[in-house]
Design a protein around this motif. Structure first.
Motif, PDB file in Angstrom:
ATOM      1  N   THR A   1       8.009   0.584   2.710  1.00  0.00           N
ATOM      2  CA  THR A   1       6.560   0.656   2.960  1.00  0.00           C
ATOM      3  C   THR A   1       5.941   1.576   1.910  1.00  0.00           C
ATOM      4  O   THR A   1       6.396   2.709   1.715  1.00  0.00           O
TER       5      THR A   1
ATOM      6  N   GLU B   1       2.390   3.311   0.630  1.00  0.00           N
ATOM      7  CA  GLU B   1       1.050   3.689   1.087  1.00  0.00           C
ATOM      8  C   GLU B   1       0.314   4.443  -0.019  1.00  0.00           C
ATOM      9  O   GLU B   1       0.921   5.240  -0.746  1.00  0.00           O
TER      10      GLU B   1
ATOM     11  N   CYS C   1      -5.231   6.458   5.280  1.00  0.00           N
ATOM     12  CA  CYS C   1      -4.470   5.469   4.501  1.00  0.00           C
ATOM     13  C   CYS C   1      -5.456   4.491   3.874  1.00  0.00           C
ATOM     14  O   CYS C   1      -6.169   3.762   4.584  1.00  0.00           O
TER      15      CYS C   1
ATOM     16  N   SER D   1      -1.781  -0.113   2.401  1.00  0.00           N
ATOM     17  CA  SER D   1      -0.321  -0.081   2.535  1.00  0.00           C
ATOM     18  C   SER D   1       0.237  -1.478   2.340  1.00  0.00           C
ATOM     19  O   SER D   1      -0.463  -2.487   2.531  1.00  0.00           O
TER      20      SER D   1
END
Length: 569
Positions: free
Chosen positions: A104, A106, A113, A116
């Motif tokens: 993942t 980001e 955030c 992502s």
């Protein structure tokens, strides 16, 4: 043409992750990941780039790498490094577990955030040594089939369609599918499933069947080739199942050097961790169509000394219930024009079905049965021959074809409605990682003839099989075998070898069959069987003669009789 894949809107804040590239290096039990992240920023800003790697389906401590980044307005790239100690490797299903991690990425602004992106990561290395494929340094013999689009209208294809067909491939003991160059880059769900099922993918670019000509060489066309191939590589390079790029199907790399060079640049620049083939067939790869298109008997497969067989097969009629869904009742029997419209090459169907006929004038039910038996018979000869070739460096065997994109009479093992033909069960037996293969002369036998058999064991597994018992038996239409041959064998890991011989005189009768099996500690590791009563000794012109024989049913024109390759009925 048109919209064929899913369409969606990606909603982000002031930054959008355009692409993530992961390259792997292995050293001293450590996997080092070089992660390249492309970010499109709306405005110049300072942000935090965070990468998190966790195991899927197995417990791991998350590995987190963070790096402050100064984003300029527009597209920029940031590179990070991540180390994975004692990595769980991704393997094809017959070599180990297809373990996956999930990465993942980001882009963060404090607690917020901005965007992502998550993608699968399978830790594995790929090499192609001649026609020997190596995964994580271990030789892997490819067993499988060609994959064609699951539907002529690809926009209709959903994950459940892929799951159904790929599950059939996996259940048939296949560890590879070749995504044929006459098709397309499949949807992401296809590759996600291959990743999780441990099925290797030979991925071709969508160029095919320029047999005698060549593709355009104009700058506009080559620019199109570059754009499409780069998009395909970017879309698929994260998938560990994709182990091989190929320029396409059945064109000359020599006459198409500019196109091949453009494809190779795309593959080597964007995903250099896997091999590239200019085209198929080329350089030791075989598309063996002497059988079927060339009317040669199935025994001709044994003349092929290619180290990889990526196309071969026979048409067979689907079941009657399938035929009735797309052939009008008035054209079902005798065969009407709809047979030809739906791909039947009836001259060749008859030529290969003829040795299985019980009488001189089959009905539809018998033609369905014998065409499916003929397909299974030919595939058995071919698959066993190419698997025994592992002993001299052979690398794989891929049947034409697994599936079918429309209601058709074709070479597919599974028809458009997902009904397996009789050959599917035979192929499942032949694709078993452990195979007992009997090599004997393919000829017409009579009572009193001597039958000499070479006994082979092929083991594609990475472990040795100790203390095995092998038995073959000869049957003559009786409840008890008329002869047996037993032996103890030690089977080496990743091997193909002749382990013995048997020689029998055929007894009176006309229903001779062979069965064989390999056991260890009471558990069956492999079984196989052979019908000695079937022999195909018809020549290349047999299809024409059989077409004339069927003429009373379908009334062919003189031109059709003299043109066995004509597709019209």
């Amino acid at each position: 043409m048109g919209i064929w894949d899913d369409v969606y809107a990606a909603i982000t804040k002031d930054a959008f992750i355009r692409d993530v590239e992961v390259r792997q290096r292995f050293k001293s039990g450590m996997a080092r990941l070089a992660i390249g992240v492309e970010v499109d920023a709306l405005v110049a800003q300072t942000a935090l780039l965070r990468c998190t790697l966790v195991g899927e389906g197995f417990e791991t401590e998350p590995i987190v790498v963070e790096q402050p980044v100064k984003l300029d307005s527009g597209v920029g790239r940031t590179d990070l490094e991540m180390e994975v100690s004692q990595p769980r490797l991704w393997w094809p299903w017959d070599q180990g577990s297809p373990d996956l991690y999930r990465l993942t990425v980001e882009v963060r602004d404090g607690d917020q955030c901005l965007d992502s992106l998550a993608l699968p990561v399978g830790l594995r290395e790929v090499e192609l040594d001649g026609w020997t494929l190596r995964i994580n340094g271990r030789r892997v013999f490819a067993r499988g089939a060609n994959w064609v689009p699951a539907d002529r209208l690809p926009g209709r294809v959903r994950e459940e369609d892929y799951r159904s067909l790929l599950s059939l491939a996996r259940q048939a003991n296949m560890n590879m599918v070749r995504v044929w160059g006459g098709g397309l880059r499949e949807k992401q769900e296809f590759y996600d499933l291959c990743d999780r099922l441990g099925i290797l993918v030979w991925q071709e670019f969508p160029l095919a069947c320029s047999f005698l000509g060549r593709f355009p060489r104009s700058s506009d066309y080559l620019q199109l080739v570059v754009g499409e191939s780069e998009a395909i590589v970017r879309d698929l390079r994260a998938h560990p199942s994709v182990v091989l790029w190929c320029g396409g199907n059945e064109f000359s790399p020599e006459r198409n050097k500019p196109v091949v060079a453009a494809l190779q640049r795309s593959a080597s620049t964007l995903a250099p961790d896997r091999p590239f083939l200019a085209a198929s067939p080329a350089g030791g790869d075989s598309h063996n169509w002497k059988v079927w298109h060339g009317f040669h008997p199935p025994s001709a497969y044994r003349d092929d000394q290619a180290l990889f067989a990526s196309e071969f097969g026979l048409q067979a009629l689907p079941d009657r219930s399938t035929l009735q869904r797309f052939i009008p009742a008035e054209e079902l029997w005798p065969p009407g024009p709809s047979w030809g419209y739906h791909g039947a090459e009836l001259v060749k169907l008859l030529r290969y079905a003829r040795p299985f006929f019980q009488g001189e004038e089959p009905d539809l039910e018998e033609l369905i049965e014998v065409s499916q038996r003929a397909q299974a018979h030919a595939l058995q000869i071919a698959v066993e021959h190419y698997r025994r070739a592992k002993a001299r460096g052979g690398g794989g065997v891929l049947i034409w074809q697994l599936n079918e994109p429309w209601p058709a009479i074709s070479w597919a093992l599974v028809d458009f409605y997902r009904r397996p033909k009789a050959a599917y069960a035979v192929v499942k037996r032949l694709m078993n990682p452990v195979l007992v293969s009997l090599d004997y002369p393919l000829r017409r036998y009579r009572a009193g003839d001597e039958l000499t058999i070479g006994i082979w064991v092929v083991n594609d597994l990475p472990m040795s099989l100790h203390g095995c018992q092998l038995e073959i038996a000869l049957w003559a239409g009786t409840e008890e075998a008329v002869a047996r041959h037993s032996m103890d064998v030690e089977v080496a890991a990743d091997s193909a070898s002749k382990v013995g011989n048997a020689c029998w005189t055929l007894p009176p009768g006309d229903d001779w069959r062979l069965t064989c099996g390999l056991q260890r500690e009471g558990q069956a590791l492999a079984t196989n069987e052979y019908d000695l009563t079937v022999h195909d000794d018809t020549g290349p012109t047999a299809g024409q003669r059989l077409w004339c024989w069927l003429g009373g049913l379908v009334g062919p024109s003189e031109a059709a009789v003299n043109s066995p390759n004509k597709r019209r009925v």
